[in-house]
Write a protein that holds these residues in place. Structure first.
Motif, PDB file in Angstrom:
ATOM      1  N   SER A 109      32.551  44.429  49.047  1.00 28.17           N
ATOM      2  CA  SER A 109      32.065  43.303  49.844  1.00 28.17           C
ATOM      3  C   SER A 109      31.266  42.307  49.006  1.00 28.17           C
ATOM      4  N   ASP A 110      30.685  42.763  47.878  1.00 26.35           N
ATOM      5  CA  ASP A 110      29.909  41.855  47.055  1.00 26.35           C
ATOM      6  C   ASP A 110      30.806  41.021  46.127  1.00 26.35           C
ATOM      7  N   LYS A 111      32.059  41.410  45.964  1.00 29.57           N
ATOM      8  CA  LYS A 111      32.978  40.665  45.098  1.00 29.57           C
ATOM      9  C   LYS A 111      33.706  39.590  45.912  1.00 29.57           C
ATOM     10  N   PRO A 112      33.894  38.417  45.340  1.00 36.36           N
ATOM     11  CA  PRO A 112      34.610  37.365  46.062  1.00 36.36           C
ATOM     12  C   PRO A 112      36.099  37.684  46.138  1.00 36.36           C
ATOM     13  N   ASP A 113      36.783  37.035  47.087  1.00 35.72           N
ATOM     14  CA  ASP A 113      38.229  37.210  47.205  1.00 35.72           C
ATOM     15  C   ASP A 113      38.908  36.659  45.964  1.00 35.72           C
ATOM     16  N   ILE A 114      39.812  37.445  45.398  1.00 37.38           N
ATOM     17  CA  ILE A 114      40.540  37.031  44.207  1.00 37.38           C
ATOM     18  C   ILE A 114      41.975  36.749  44.630  1.00 37.38           C
ATOM     19  N   PRO A 115      42.448  35.516  44.463  1.00 32.70           N
ATOM     20  CA  PRO A 115      43.819  35.207  44.861  1.00 32.70           C
ATOM     21  C   PRO A 115      44.835  35.941  43.993  1.00 32.70           C
ATOM     22  N   CYS A 116      45.949  36.306  44.601  1.00 29.64           N
ATOM     23  CA  CYS A 116      47.014  37.007  43.884  1.00 29.64           C
ATOM     24  C   CYS A 116      47.599  36.063  42.829  1.00 29.64           C
ATOM     25  N   LYS A 143      55.997  41.196  51.076  1.00 32.58           N
ATOM     26  CA  LYS A 143      56.607  40.021  50.436  1.00 32.58           C
ATOM     27  C   LYS A 143      56.262  39.968  48.958  1.00 32.58           C
ATOM     28  N   CYS A 144      55.008  40.266  48.621  1.00 32.79           N
ATOM     29  CA  CYS A 144      54.557  40.281  47.226  1.00 32.79           C
ATOM     30  C   CYS A 144      54.145  41.707  46.887  1.00 32.79           C
ATOM     31  N   LYS A 145      54.696  42.248  45.813  1.00 33.36           N
ATOM     32  CA  LYS A 145      54.417  43.633  45.439  1.00 33.36           C
ATOM     33  C   LYS A 145      53.529  43.727  44.198  1.00 33.36           C
ATOM     34  N   PHE A 146      52.684  42.708  43.962  1.00 39.35           N
ATOM     35  CA  PHE A 146      51.813  42.714  42.793  1.00 39.35           C
ATOM     36  C   PHE A 146      50.750  43.789  42.944  1.00 39.35           C
ATOM     37  N   ILE A 147      50.472  44.519  41.843  1.00 39.09           N
ATOM     38  CA  ILE A 147      49.500  45.607  41.855  1.00 39.09           C
ATOM     39  C   ILE A 147      48.881  45.745  40.473  1.00 39.09           C
ATOM     40  N   VAL A 148      47.579  46.042  40.417  1.00 41.04           N
ATOM     41  CA  VAL A 148      46.894  46.378  39.158  1.00 41.04           C
ATOM     42  C   VAL A 148      46.060  47.627  39.414  1.00 41.04           C
ATOM     43  N   ASN A 149      45.872  48.425  38.383  1.00 42.31           N
ATOM     44  CA  ASN A 149      45.146  49.682  38.526  1.00 42.31           C
ATOM     45  C   ASN A 149      43.659  49.570  38.214  1.00 42.31           C
ATOM     46  N   TYR A 150      43.224  48.427  37.710  1.00 47.72           N
ATOM     47  CA  TYR A 150      41.825  48.250  37.325  1.00 47.72           C
ATOM     48  C   TYR A 150      41.222  47.099  38.112  1.00 47.72           C
ATOM     49  N   PRO A 151      39.889  47.068  38.278  1.00 49.03           N
ATOM     50  CA  PRO A 151      39.248  46.002  39.058  1.00 49.03           C
ATOM     51  C   PRO A 151      39.536  44.613  38.480  1.00 49.03           C
ATOM     52  N   PRO A 152      40.087  43.709  39.306  1.00 52.75           N
ATOM     53  CA  PRO A 152      40.402  42.369  38.823  1.00 52.75           C
ATOM     54  C   PRO A 152      39.180  41.462  38.757  1.00 52.75           C
ATOM     55  N   VAL A 153      39.240  40.471  37.856  1.00 48.89           N
ATOM     56  CA  VAL A 153      38.199  39.462  37.704  1.00 48.89           C
ATOM     57  C   VAL A 153      38.882  38.098  37.832  1.00 48.89           C
ATOM     58  N   PHE A 162      47.555  33.778  32.327  1.00 46.27           N
ATOM     59  CA  PHE A 162      47.773  34.561  33.541  1.00 46.27           C
ATOM     60  C   PHE A 162      46.542  34.430  34.436  1.00 46.27           C
ATOM     61  N   GLY A 163      46.693  34.458  35.744  1.00 46.19           N
ATOM     62  CA  GLY A 163      45.653  34.138  36.724  1.00 46.19           C
ATOM     63  C   GLY A 163      44.437  35.030  36.779  1.00 46.19           C
ATOM     64  N   ILE A 164      44.505  36.282  36.303  1.00 45.77           N
ATOM     65  CA  ILE A 164      43.355  37.181  36.369  1.00 45.77           C
ATOM     66  C   ILE A 164      43.204  37.970  35.075  1.00 45.77           C
ATOM     67  N   LEU A 165      42.020  38.566  34.925  1.00 39.23           N
ATOM     68  CA  LEU A 165      41.771  39.570  33.896  1.00 39.23           C
ATOM     69  C   LEU A 165      41.330  40.828  34.642  1.00 39.23           C
ATOM     70  N   VAL A 166      41.341  41.989  33.970  1.00 35.74           N
ATOM     71  CA  VAL A 166      40.891  43.221  34.603  1.00 35.74           C
ATOM     72  C   VAL A 166      39.778  43.856  33.778  1.00 35.74           C
ATOM     73  N   GLU A 167      38.849  44.546  34.468  1.00 34.01           N
ATOM     74  CA  GLU A 167      37.773  45.288  33.805  1.00 34.01           C
ATOM     75  C   GLU A 167      38.310  46.657  33.448  1.00 34.01           C
ATOM     76  N   ARG A 168      38.119  47.043  32.208  1.00 35.17           N
ATOM     77  CA  ARG A 168      38.625  48.335  31.768  1.00 35.17           C
ATOM     78  C   ARG A 168      37.630  48.991  30.826  1.00 35.17           C
ATOM     79  N   LEU A 176      37.050  43.182  29.133  1.00 38.27           N
ATOM     80  CA  LEU A 176      37.993  42.438  29.959  1.00 38.27           C
ATOM     81  C   LEU A 176      39.290  42.332  29.187  1.00 38.27           C
ATOM     82  N   GLU A 177      40.399  42.545  29.882  1.00 35.01           N
ATOM     83  CA  GLU A 177      41.690  42.384  29.220  1.00 35.01           C
ATOM     84  C   GLU A 177      42.724  41.837  30.184  1.00 35.01           C
ATOM     85  N   CYS A 178      43.773  41.297  29.616  1.00 36.30           N
ATOM     86  CA  CYS A 178      44.857  40.717  30.407  1.00 36.30           C
ATOM     87  C   CYS A 178      45.765  41.845  30.909  1.00 36.30           C
ATOM     88  N   PRO A 179      46.138  41.836  32.215  1.00 38.74           N
ATOM     89  CA  PRO A 179      46.997  42.896  32.729  1.00 38.74           C
ATOM     90  C   PRO A 179      48.481  42.749  32.345  1.00 38.74           C
TER      91      PRO A 179
END
Length: 189
Positions: A109-116, A143-153, A162-168, A176-179
């Motif tokens: 709830s403390d993290k903002p919405d991250i667009p796909c 409709k969209c099957k996008f998935i990442v295994n790590y918390p997105p930023v 690419f639109g997001i990075l992930v915390e790893r 931070l790295e690119c998924p």
């Protein structure tokens, strides 16, 4: 030669000590025994296909449905209750199955919405698989099957765009790295 002293009858499957329950079926009176399926062990009637009696090998403690006083279902107006289900304890409408409302837990709830980053219409939501693993999936599924295994930023990759990075977590600490598999961008957090 120690192996020659072992009695082979101890290891035969039909005489195994755990296979027999020595209890009578409450439906037909036949003997019950431990059976095995792809979902694990259970106790079943030896008179199976005539009698379909089964019960779990281990009795799980189930909580009684507890009505939450003063709560109101936003869909039908009836009370909500604490219930126990396949994935644990949850809050749902007392009028199930006519009303299927379930309260979602706000885990991030403390993290903002991250667009796909793939479809641009959905948002990335925290989910848990049936095996208890966490992942982040697009809210526009199927409709969209996008998935990442790590918390997105919500930060675009400086290398590939690419639109997001992930915390790893790595050997050197959080980063931070690119998924994207083709992009090798990484930086310490």
């Amino acid at each position: 030669m120690i192996m020659s002293k072992i009695d082979e009858q101890l290891f035969s499957a039909h005489e195994h000590a755990l296979e027999k329950e020595y209890e009578l079926c409450p439906e037909c009176g036949s003997e019950l025994s431990v059976k095995h399926s792809k979902h694990g062990g259970f106790i079943g009637c030896n008179n199976y296909p005539s009698c379909n009696y089964t019960r779990p090998l281990v009795q799980h403690e189930s909580i009684e449905t507890q009505v939450i006083e003063g709560s109101v279902c936003p869909e039908c107006g009836h009370e909500l209750a604490v219930k126990s289900g396949r994935f644990g304890i949850f809050i749902g409408c007392t009028q199930y199955p006519s009303c299927t409302h379930i309260e979602k837990q706000d885990q991030a709830s403390d993290k903002p919405d991250i667009p796909c980053p793939e479809c641009k219409t959905g948002k990335l939501e925290h989910r848990t698989s049936r095996f208890g693993k966490s992942f982040y999936a697009c809210s526009a599924y199927p409709k969209c099957k996008f998935i990442v295994n790590y918390p997105p930023v919500a930060e675009a990759c400086p290398s590939c765009g690419f639109g997001i990075l992930v915390e790893r977590k790595g050997a050197a600490g959080m980063r931070l790295e690119c998924p994207q598999k083709t992009c090798k961008y990484k930086r310490p957090l």
